[in-house]
Design an enzyme around this catalytic site. Sequence first.
Site, PDB file in Angstrom:
ATOM      1  CG  HIS A 200     127.490  17.193  79.624  1.00  0.00           C
ATOM      2  ND1 HIS A 200     127.700  17.851  80.812  1.00  0.00           N
ATOM      3  CD2 HIS A 200     126.177  17.367  79.314  1.00  0.00           C
ATOM      4  CE1 HIS A 200     126.561  18.417  81.202  1.00  0.00           C
ATOM      5  NE2 HIS A 200     125.630  18.136  80.314  1.00  0.00           N
ATOM      6  CB  CYS A 201     125.637  11.824  81.072  1.00  0.00           C
ATOM      7  SG  CYS A 201     124.174  10.755  80.962  1.00  0.00           S
TER       8      CYS A 201
END
Length: 293
Positions: A200-201
Amino acid sequence: RPAALPMSAAASRIPLQRGDVALQGQPVFRIWAATPLNGRHRFFCGGRCMCGPRDDLKYNICTWVCVAVPSIFFFSVCAPFLWNEVSPVFPIAAAFFLLSTISSLLITCCTDPGILPKQPLVRMMHLEGVLEDATGYRQPNAATESVEQTIFDRDSGPVTLSSRQAEQGFKWCNTCRVIRPPRASHCADCNACVLRFDHHCPFVNNCVGQRNYVFFAWFLSSATLLGFAVVVGIAVWLQAAGSDGKMASSVVLVTGAAVAIPAALLGFSVMVFCCYHLSLSLRGKTTKEVTEC
């Protein structure tokens, strides 16, 4: 595949259950986003764009600022000098890399990374077959296959995993209440399972998974090249301006410290991250798989 869901289509013929009459006739993306069917995603443009949670917005704004500030300084101050005195190649290359960076960042931010619909939505919209096609999971035949695990779901009844499926990496997600395929994982930030989950960015306000990993790699490559072009162009401009006496030395130092040095550090950081993901791609691994080893 879940990505084939007509997010903007009307859902007037979908049999709604448990008093969800308020959703009758709503577009599919509104039903997807209705509690408790959703993760933490946000939809725009009539369901055509899917972004991550609102908590990531400040990190995403930071990304856009880091792209915009050095670029604005370069094109407003340095580009005219480089075009006339050095070569038009510098501004043209930087403009191309900037356009590529903006495009890839937008697509990465707004593309479904491979979200698997949760069990309530699957049942409401009769997506059992679609989900099976997306995950490759089939209910094993207990008469011919050894059962490794049996899960008793309150709505769908018993769900079983054969020993072979367990060895392949199929797992039951207690949150989404679906069988997720190998290399998929549940994202705690988005509260959803993602196909071939990488990480997850928050800086792109989205998960990076099966359906947007290519765009994410494109963004890293474009941002690296943009940073190189901008930093080199600013350095050439500073050297020429300082040697010609067109700017006071203190102004040159302040400008270099305020724009060129942070841009160089950012560009170097993105380059390292880009090389890291290139090595992952060559090895056929994801960030989650490497960090969990």
